[in-house]
Design a protein around this motif. Sequence first.
Motif, PDB file in Angstrom:
ATOM      1  N   LEU A  91       1.273  -1.181   0.110  1.00 53.22           N
ATOM      2  CA  LEU A  91       0.104   0.127  -0.258  1.00 53.22           C
ATOM      3  C   LEU A  91       0.716   1.725   0.341  1.00 53.22           C
ATOM      4  N   ARG A  92       0.301   2.034  -0.485  1.00 53.28           N
ATOM      5  CA  ARG A  92       1.412   3.534  -0.810  1.00 53.28           C
ATOM      6  C   ARG A  92       1.288   4.039   0.302  1.00 53.28           C
ATOM      7  N   ASP A  93       2.824   4.302   0.948  1.00 50.77           N
ATOM      8  CA  ASP A  93       2.712   5.527   2.433  1.00 50.77           C
ATOM      9  C   ASP A  93       2.570   6.566   2.368  1.00 50.77           C
ATOM     10  N   LEU A  94       1.169   6.976   2.257  1.00 44.43           N
ATOM     11  CA  LEU A  94       0.907   7.548   2.952  1.00 44.43           C
ATOM     12  C   LEU A  94      -0.735   7.857   4.201  1.00 44.43           C
ATOM     13  N   ASP A  95      -0.871   9.393   4.418  1.00 38.33           N
ATOM     14  CA  ASP A  95      -1.905   9.728   5.804  1.00 38.33           C
ATOM     15  C   ASP A  95      -2.920   9.600   4.934  1.00 38.33           C
ATOM     16  N   TYR A  96      -3.430   7.836   5.025  1.00 37.87           N
ATOM     17  CA  TYR A  96      -4.966   8.078   4.507  1.00 37.87           C
ATOM     18  C   TYR A  96      -6.175   8.396   5.564  1.00 37.87           C
ATOM     19  N   SER A  97      -5.647   9.080   6.875  1.00 41.61           N
ATOM     20  CA  SER A  97      -7.009   9.979   7.276  1.00 41.61           C
ATOM     21  C   SER A  97      -7.606  10.830   6.698  1.00 41.61           C
ATOM     22  N   GLN A  98      -6.342  11.196   6.372  1.00 43.40           N
ATOM     23  CA  GLN A  98      -6.309  13.052   5.591  1.00 43.40           C
ATOM     24  C   GLN A  98      -7.415  13.140   4.699  1.00 43.40           C
ATOM     25  N   LEU A  99      -7.870  11.477   4.093  1.00 39.93           N
ATOM     26  CA  LEU A  99      -8.556  11.945   2.955  1.00 39.93           C
ATOM     27  C   LEU A  99     -10.015  11.801   3.245  1.00 39.93           C
ATOM     28  N   SER A 100     -10.789  12.006   2.281  1.00 42.96           N
ATOM     29  CA  SER A 100     -11.593  11.863   1.795  1.00 42.96           C
ATOM     30  C   SER A 100     -12.778  11.084   0.970  1.00 42.96           C
ATOM     31  N   TYR A 101     -13.792  10.893   0.717  1.00 44.60           N
ATOM     32  CA  TYR A 101     -14.686  11.065  -0.359  1.00 44.60           C
ATOM     33  C   TYR A 101     -15.869  11.262  -0.388  1.00 44.60           C
ATOM     34  N   GLU A 102     -16.151  12.764  -1.454  1.00 45.24           N
ATOM     35  CA  GLU A 102     -17.579  12.952  -0.710  1.00 45.24           C
ATOM     36  C   GLU A 102     -18.060  13.313  -2.319  1.00 45.24           C
ATOM     37  N   GLN A 103     -19.352  12.591  -2.862  1.00 50.22           N
ATOM     38  CA  GLN A 103     -20.229  13.083  -4.036  1.00 50.22           C
ATOM     39  C   GLN A 103     -19.202  12.351  -4.795  1.00 50.22           C
ATOM     40  N   GLY A 104     -18.722  11.356  -4.889  1.00 49.44           N
ATOM     41  CA  GLY A 104     -18.311  11.149  -5.815  1.00 49.44           C
ATOM     42  C   GLY A 104     -16.338  10.901  -5.963  1.00 49.44           C
ATOM     43  N   GLU A 105     -16.330  12.524  -5.484  1.00 48.41           N
ATOM     44  CA  GLU A 105     -15.139  12.415  -5.669  1.00 48.41           C
ATOM     45  C   GLU A 105     -13.746  11.936  -4.575  1.00 48.41           C
ATOM     46  N   LEU A 106     -12.104  12.014  -4.678  1.00 49.06           N
ATOM     47  CA  LEU A 106     -11.483  11.558  -3.476  1.00 49.06           C
ATOM     48  C   LEU A 106     -10.827  13.162  -3.398  1.00 49.06           C
ATOM     49  N   ILE A 107     -11.336  13.337  -1.911  1.00 47.41           N
ATOM     50  CA  ILE A 107     -10.613  14.560  -1.456  1.00 47.41           C
ATOM     51  C   ILE A 107      -9.632  14.593  -0.467  1.00 47.41           C
ATOM     52  N   ASN A 108      -8.170  15.405  -1.220  1.00 44.68           N
ATOM     53  CA  ASN A 108      -6.791  15.672  -0.590  1.00 44.68           C
ATOM     54  C   ASN A 108      -5.997  14.655  -1.150  1.00 44.68           C
ATOM     55  N   TRP A 109      -5.872  14.166  -2.062  1.00 47.94           N
ATOM     56  CA  TRP A 109      -4.369  13.504  -2.501  1.00 47.94           C
ATOM     57  C   TRP A 109      -3.698  13.809  -2.970  1.00 47.94           C
ATOM     58  N   PRO A 110      -3.215  13.781  -2.488  1.00 51.93           N
ATOM     59  CA  PRO A 110      -1.762  14.055  -3.333  1.00 51.93           C
ATOM     60  C   PRO A 110      -1.043  14.037  -4.463  1.00 51.93           C
ATOM     61  N   SER A 111      -0.958  15.438  -4.734  1.00 52.41           N
ATOM     62  CA  SER A 111      -0.356  15.215  -6.181  1.00 52.41           C
ATOM     63  C   SER A 111       0.551  14.517  -6.711  1.00 52.41           C
ATOM     64  N   ASN A 112       1.975  14.174  -5.616  1.00 53.83           N
ATOM     65  CA  ASN A 112       2.880  13.066  -5.681  1.00 53.83           C
ATOM     66  C   ASN A 112       2.553  12.104  -5.074  1.00 53.83           C
ATOM     67  N   ALA A 113       1.789  11.820  -5.156  1.00 50.47           N
ATOM     68  CA  ALA A 113       1.605  10.334  -4.568  1.00 50.47           C
ATOM     69  C   ALA A 113       2.753   9.418  -5.870  1.00 50.47           C
ATOM     70  N   SER A 114       2.422   9.236  -6.665  1.00 49.53           N
ATOM     71  CA  SER A 114       2.704   8.076  -7.313  1.00 49.53           C
ATOM     72  C   SER A 114       4.363   8.270  -7.022  1.00 49.53           C
ATOM     73  N   GLU A 115       5.204   9.127  -6.640  1.00 47.59           N
ATOM     74  CA  GLU A 115       6.947   9.403  -6.219  1.00 47.59           C
ATOM     75  C   GLU A 115       6.562   8.393  -4.429  1.00 47.59           C
ATOM     76  N   LEU A 116       5.718   8.339  -3.561  1.00 46.31           N
ATOM     77  CA  LEU A 116       5.742   8.343  -2.526  1.00 46.31           C
ATOM     78  C   LEU A 116       6.197   6.690  -2.730  1.00 46.31           C
ATOM     79  N   GLY A 117       6.788   5.742  -1.715  1.00 41.65           N
ATOM     80  CA  GLY A 117       6.922   4.885  -1.317  1.00 41.65           C
ATOM     81  C   GLY A 117       5.692   3.678  -1.059  1.00 41.65           C
ATOM     82  N   TYR A 118       6.495   2.014  -0.764  1.00 37.98           N
ATOM     83  CA  TYR A 118       4.683   1.495  -0.210  1.00 37.98           C
ATOM     84  C   TYR A 118       5.303   0.526   1.298  1.00 37.98           C
ATOM     85  N   ARG A 119       4.122   0.456   1.725  1.00 38.07           N
ATOM     86  CA  ARG A 119       4.311  -0.422   3.050  1.00 38.07           C
ATOM     87  C   ARG A 119       3.169  -1.371   2.604  1.00 38.07           C
ATOM     88  N   GLU A 120       3.887  -2.940   3.565  1.00 37.98           N
ATOM     89  CA  GLU A 120       2.574  -3.450   3.880  1.00 37.98           C
ATOM     90  C   GLU A 120       1.523  -3.409   4.704  1.00 37.98           C
TER      91      GLU A 120
END
Length: 685
Positions: free
Chosen positions: A233-262
Amino acid sequence: MSGVLRRGSLNFNCAGSSRGSLDANLNGGYRETKPTPGTPEISVIAMDFRRHSDDLKKVSLMAMAVSAPAQASAPPIAAATTETTEKDLSQDADSDVLSNFLGHYRWWSFFWTFVLCLFQVPTTFHLFMFVFQVTLETHLGELSPMLQSSQSPEQLEQLQLKTLQKLMGTIGRWQCLWCALLSTFQGICTFHIFIYVFQTSAKDYWCARPVNLAQLDIAEWRNLSQTANGCLLRDLDYSQLSYEQGELINWPSNASELGYRECTEFEFSDVDGTARTLVQDFNLVCGNDITNIVETCFLTGAAAGAVLSGWISDRFGRRHTLMAFVSIQTIFGGILAFSTSLAMFMSLRVIIGFASMTVTVVSFVLVVELVSGQWRTIIGILNILPVAITYVLSAGIAYFIRDWRTLQLVISWPWLVMLCIWYWLPESPRWLLAQGRLEELCRLIERAAKMNGTLLPANYQKTLEAAVPRAAQQSPPTEVEGNKVVEESNHDLELELHVNPLVVVFGSKYWRTTVLTLVIWLTLIIIYFGLTLHLSNLGGNIYMNSAVAGTIEAVSICFSIFVVLKAGIRSSLLGYMLLPGLCCLATNLIPQGENNQTGVIALAIVAKCLIGANNAIIPTYTAMQYPTIVRNFGVGMGNLASGIALILVPFLWQLEHFDALLPLNIMGACGLIGAAAIALMKDVE
């Protein structure tokens, strides 16, 4: 009056003889054959008052009576001459008191001697005829069972086999009934062995969504957050994200550069509804994928049961051993469905594996020992037929019942009904005879004869007694030096009766057979269960593949009976071992690719069906190699090798990560090695 005394006796005549008085005769008429010191002992004085009867008269005596007056008036010299010419048998060392009247041997004596000798004939008949009454096939010139104490174990085994065959027949309604019921135990054990394939069937999974993103589409979630295998799983704080009205809010723009964790939590596909697999309940995926180790727990218990079951049933009997472990298998199989942890599941699987292999071995040996002749081979093969049928039933049941806990209960607790046959289940007649338990054996034979409609000989108990091994015979105790000698004698008989089976199977006579048996079973099971338990590794639908393979294997087992009866059991084993090995090696001739995978699966199914027939024949062949007292242990040694092979099979398929066909190539080599070992084995009738 006249009397005759032999050695140590007197000879006197008081019939008016001029020899003197009675005192003179007693003192002077004494005559010793052998001089002895001291006063002579008078042992017998036989006096006979002369009777002038026809049977005692002799010509010489009558002549003596007639010439007596003449002798009285004759000169002394003439009288002496007359006495000399008459033969006095009383002076013969071999004569007795009647010799003067009957003679030594005349026609009258000959006639009655001959008549009296005839009375010895009927007496000898009664004394000696028992030897032939207990001999089974006298026209074959076999030794009487009375000589069995000096026979070899093989000769005694043949004697026991022919004794029971004569009394119980080769097969009948009684044997068919119990062989059919006992064969169902093979199916019960196969359920426990094979159902694990469906309990751990593959299910699509991925890293679980956080609670705040539960409404996010699964496909979008997997595409954004994790790797293709669903383990990282991508290594980021998923508690800061939300899903409202069919849109993912606060998804980081540099997410593809982040690493992974088990991933620590997973979600599984709901294609089967609410049904859960074992993998799903205990998260056996990614780094926690220890399904091979979990399977090994069952197989380790099976390997232990293969060895110990032989000793237990040889020691305590087939009947109680079988039903006791059927109870353990059924009860613990049901408890397994309520496992609350993986450790509990693995522990219970060890117990069930031990019980399942014990039931498999003991039920097979009991079936083989209920029949005789060529029916041993036929019934031995048909006893494995429920195994192939159970593959088809398992696939059908698992297709409709996808939840592993419900599936486990369905294959376990309904078989509690089989415990009701415990009271009526017969013990092995051969085991009872080998143990000298003739009272139980006679009751069993009488029940079998009643159902089969056969008549037993009046003296059949004596026939059974003659076939009992010397160590099992009950002998009266001998009181010598208190009870010490008695206790030592009983202890020696106990040791002789309950021999160490390990010493026998690895002794000078059977060690070669045992080593080859281990090789044959090891290579056979690697091929058989390598294809049976991991047919899904080759692709395709696991339910369809299992049902098709089971059906073809059942047909192959039935057909193998005719092959064995025509070609012989060892030649059949050789062919059924060599051909599967060649089929596995032939997969290398098929070009690799997804479009050609069907050809690999077809060859694998053919190999499985051929080796399945071999799997049905090999227990019978192994049982024929050992005598009754260690037969169960000998078959158990083969199952020990099969248990080791079962442990190796899960790890064998790990080699497909290096080469997709490497496991099949190893199975092909095992087929060639097994065929060579069979060629070195001795043939059996």
